[in-house]
Design a protein around this motif. Structure first.
Motif, short mmCIF file in Angstrom:
data_model
loop_
_atom_site.label_atom_id
_atom_site.label_comp_id
_atom_site.label_asym_id
_atom_site.label_seq_id
_atom_site.Cartn_x
_atom_site.Cartn_y
_atom_site.Cartn_z
N ALA A 144 -6.74 16.95 -6.90
CA ALA A 144 -7.97 17.28 -7.63
C ALA A 144 -8.12 16.44 -8.89
CB ALA A 144 -7.98 18.77 -7.98
N SER A 145 -6.99 16.14 -9.55
CA SER A 145 -7.05 15.38 -10.79
C SER A 145 -7.44 13.92 -10.57
CB SER A 145 -5.71 15.45 -11.51
OG SER A 145 -4.68 14.87 -10.72
N GLU A 146 -7.27 13.43 -9.32
CA GLU A 146 -7.57 12.02 -9.03
C GLU A 146 -8.92 11.82 -8.35
OE1 GLU A 146 -3.43 9.74 -8.23
OE2 GLU A 146 -3.88 11.31 -6.76
N ARG A 147 -9.59 12.90 -8.02
CA ARG A 147 -10.85 12.75 -7.30
C ARG A 147 -11.94 12.13 -8.16
NH1 ARG A 147 -11.23 18.09 -3.33
NH2 ARG A 147 -9.24 17.66 -2.29
N GLY A 148 -11.77 12.22 -9.47
CA GLY A 148 -12.74 11.57 -10.34
C GLY A 148 -12.79 10.07 -10.12
N ALA A 149 -11.63 9.46 -9.78
CA ALA A 149 -11.60 8.02 -9.52
C ALA A 149 -12.40 7.68 -8.26
CB ALA A 149 -10.15 7.54 -9.37
N ILE A 150 -12.35 8.56 -7.26
CA ILE A 150 -13.14 8.34 -6.04
C ILE A 150 -14.62 8.46 -6.36
CG2 ILE A 150 -13.51 9.06 -3.67
CD1 ILE A 150 -10.69 8.04 -4.16
N ALA A 151 -14.98 9.46 -7.16
CA ALA A 151 -16.38 9.63 -7.56
C ALA A 151 -16.86 8.42 -8.36
CB ALA A 151 -16.55 10.91 -8.37
N ASP A 152 -16.00 7.89 -9.23
CA ASP A 152 -16.38 6.71 -10.02
C ASP A 152 -16.63 5.51 -9.10
OD1 ASP A 152 -16.14 8.15 -12.35
OD2 ASP A 152 -14.15 7.37 -12.86
N ALA A 153 -15.82 5.37 -8.05
CA ALA A 153 -16.00 4.26 -7.10
C ALA A 153 -17.33 4.41 -6.36
CB ALA A 153 -14.84 4.22 -6.11
N LEU A 154 -17.68 5.63 -6.01
CA LEU A 154 -18.98 5.87 -5.38
C LEU A 154 -20.12 5.48 -6.31
CD1 LEU A 154 -18.35 9.32 -3.66
CD2 LEU A 154 -18.83 7.16 -2.50
N SER A 155 -19.97 5.84 -7.57
CA SER A 155 -21.00 5.48 -8.55
C SER A 155 -21.15 3.97 -8.67
CB SER A 155 -20.65 6.08 -9.92
OG SER A 155 -20.68 7.49 -9.88
N GLU A 156 -20.03 3.26 -8.64
CA GLU A 156 -20.07 1.80 -8.72
C GLU A 156 -20.76 1.20 -7.49
OE1 GLU A 156 -19.56 -2.06 -10.17
OE2 GLU A 156 -19.55 -0.09 -11.13
N MET A 157 -20.46 1.75 -6.31
CA MET A 157 -21.12 1.27 -5.10
C MET A 157 -22.62 1.48 -5.18
SD MET A 157 -18.60 2.39 -1.97
CE MET A 157 -17.02 1.57 -1.70
N ARG A 158 -23.03 2.64 -5.71
CA ARG A 158 -24.46 2.90 -5.85
C ARG A 158 -25.09 1.94 -6.86
NH1 ARG A 158 -22.80 8.44 -5.30
NH2 ARG A 158 -22.69 8.69 -7.56
N ARG A 159 -24.35 1.65 -7.93
CA ARG A 159 -24.86 0.72 -8.94
C ARG A 159 -25.09 -0.66 -8.33
NH1 ARG A 159 -23.56 -3.27 -12.13
NH2 ARG A 159 -21.45 -3.44 -11.29
N LEU A 160 -24.24 -1.01 -7.37
CA LEU A 160 -24.36 -2.30 -6.69
C LEU A 160 -25.47 -2.30 -5.63
CD1 LEU A 160 -20.55 -2.99 -6.19
CD2 LEU A 160 -22.07 -4.21 -7.75
N GLY A 161 -26.11 -1.15 -5.45
CA GLY A 161 -27.20 -1.07 -4.50
C GLY A 161 -26.79 -0.76 -3.08
N ARG A 162 -25.53 -0.37 -2.88
CA ARG A 162 -25.07 -0.06 -1.54
C ARG A 162 -25.65 1.28 -1.08
NH1 ARG A 162 -23.51 -4.56 -2.52
NH2 ARG A 162 -21.59 -5.53 -1.77
N THR A 163 -25.94 1.35 0.20
CA THR A 163 -26.32 2.60 0.85
C THR A 163 -25.05 3.20 1.44
OG1 THR A 163 -28.49 1.67 1.37
CG2 THR A 163 -27.81 3.63 2.60
N ILE A 164 -24.87 4.51 1.27
CA ILE A 164 -23.60 5.14 1.65
C ILE A 164 -23.87 6.33 2.55
CG2 ILE A 164 -21.53 6.33 0.79
CD1 ILE A 164 -22.02 4.84 -1.90
N LEU A 206 0.82 -1.20 0.00
CA LEU A 206 0.00 0.00 0.00
C LEU A 206 0.86 1.26 0.00
CD1 LEU A 206 -3.14 0.35 0.16
CD2 LEU A 206 -2.82 0.89 2.57
N GLY A 207 1.98 1.22 0.73
CA GLY A 207 2.83 2.39 0.86
C GLY A 207 3.48 2.85 -0.43
N GLU A 208 3.49 2.00 -1.46
CA GLU A 208 4.10 2.37 -2.74
C GLU A 208 3.11 3.05 -3.68
OE1 GLU A 208 7.25 -1.40 -2.97
OE2 GLU A 208 5.77 -1.07 -4.57
N LEU A 209 1.86 3.14 -3.28
CA LEU A 209 0.82 3.60 -4.19
C LEU A 209 0.39 5.02 -3.87
CD1 LEU A 209 -1.25 0.30 -4.11
CD2 LEU A 209 0.42 1.01 -5.83
N SER A 210 -0.27 5.65 -4.82
CA SER A 210 -0.73 7.03 -4.65
C SER A 210 -1.81 7.10 -3.57
CB SER A 210 -1.29 7.56 -5.96
OG SER A 210 -2.51 6.92 -6.28
N SER A 211 -2.03 8.31 -3.07
CA SER A 211 -3.07 8.50 -2.06
C SER A 211 -4.44 8.06 -2.58
CB SER A 211 -3.13 9.97 -1.63
OG SER A 211 -1.94 10.35 -0.99
N ALA A 212 -4.69 8.32 -3.85
CA ALA A 212 -5.98 7.95 -4.42
C ALA A 212 -6.17 6.44 -4.41
CB ALA A 212 -6.10 8.48 -5.85
#
Length: 251
Positions: free
Chosen positions: A181-201, A146-152
């Motif tokens: 800021a340039s990587e926050r889209g990936a976090i938003a995409d993950a949220l969208s995927e969770m919603r698609r799976l029917g998860r409550t957040i 994990l320590g070798e990877l970006s914060s995102a």
């Protein structure tokens, strides 16, 4: 309603931290919480996940009161929770981190496991952990430290850990903290995927714009109290929120 907090009060060291907190979260929805530092946002997640006890009030999940039960039993109900920071886990591989989300005991206790035991556990939980990683497009990172990877990527891996619990509710604590800021889209995409799976957040973040853009309903709070709950645009446009949270005049 999947989750409800009913008149919750929290005191720590004799100091009032939360006062009369009430809200409901509908199944399949994303409920956002915004407020300045010290408003009590993370404390709410700690209450739902069983880490912090209430003085008064109840936490109700799927019609069952969870007030007073231990964190691992809360997790056993299918409530996953991400953390503000992954700095304590940087020596783990991404797969190990996600596998920890399925342990019956606390994550902190899991850190005391020997490498051999942790590896053995990772092998038995590989299927569910890998499924969660693949859902968030993280399969290629599974065996990297994990320590070798970006914060995102670290944040996404921790979101996968919360998802791997396999339940219906995911609590996300500052998922964009430290993320460019340039990587926050990936976090938003993950949220969208969770919603698609029917998860409550339930989502809290230091960036109110990110929360507003990614939630169905919003609660603004300050000094441990609810300012307003409702439609995200209406909440952020209210005079009380502008005055108390944004530091703007009522006009």
């Amino acid at each position: 309603m999947l989750l409800a907090l009913q008149s919750v009060d929290v005191e720590l060291g004799g100091v009032s931290i939360l006062r009369d907190i009430s809200f409901e979260v509908a199944q399949g929805h994303t409920f956002g919480i915004v407020g300045p530092n010290g408003a009590g946002k993370t404390t709410i997640l700690n209450v739902v996940s069983g880490v912090v006890p209430t003085v008064r009030g109840d936490v109700v999940f799927k019609g069952e009161t969870l007030t007073g039960i231990s964190p691992h039993k809360v997790r056993g109900h299918g409530i996953g929770r991400s953390l503000q920071s992954t700095q304590y886990f940087t020596h783990l591989s991404v797969l190990d981190l996600v596998s920890l989300g399925q342990l019956k005991n606390s994550v902190w206790g899991a850190l005391r496991f020997s490498d051999h035991r942790r590896t053995r556990f990772a092998q038995t939980s590989r299927t569910r952990a890998m499924e969660a990683l693949e859902l968030l497009d993280l399969g290629a990172y599974a065996h990297r430290p994990l320590g070798e990877l970006s914060s995102a990527v670290q944040k996404l891996a921790d979101m996968a850990r919360a998802l791997a619990v396999g339940g219906e509710l995911v609590l996300l604590d500052e998922p964009t903290s430290g993320v460019s800021a340039s990587e926050r889209g990936a976090i938003a995409d993950a949220l969208s995927e969770m919603r698609r799976l029917g998860r409550t957040i339930v989502l809290i973040d230091h960036d109110p714009g990110f929360v507003v853009s990614n939630c169905d309903r919003l609660m603004a709070m300050n000094f441990g109290e609810v300012l307003r709950v409702g439609d995200p645009g209406e909440v952020m446009a209210s005079a009380e929120v502008k005055r108390s949270y944004l530091g703007q005049s009522a006009e």
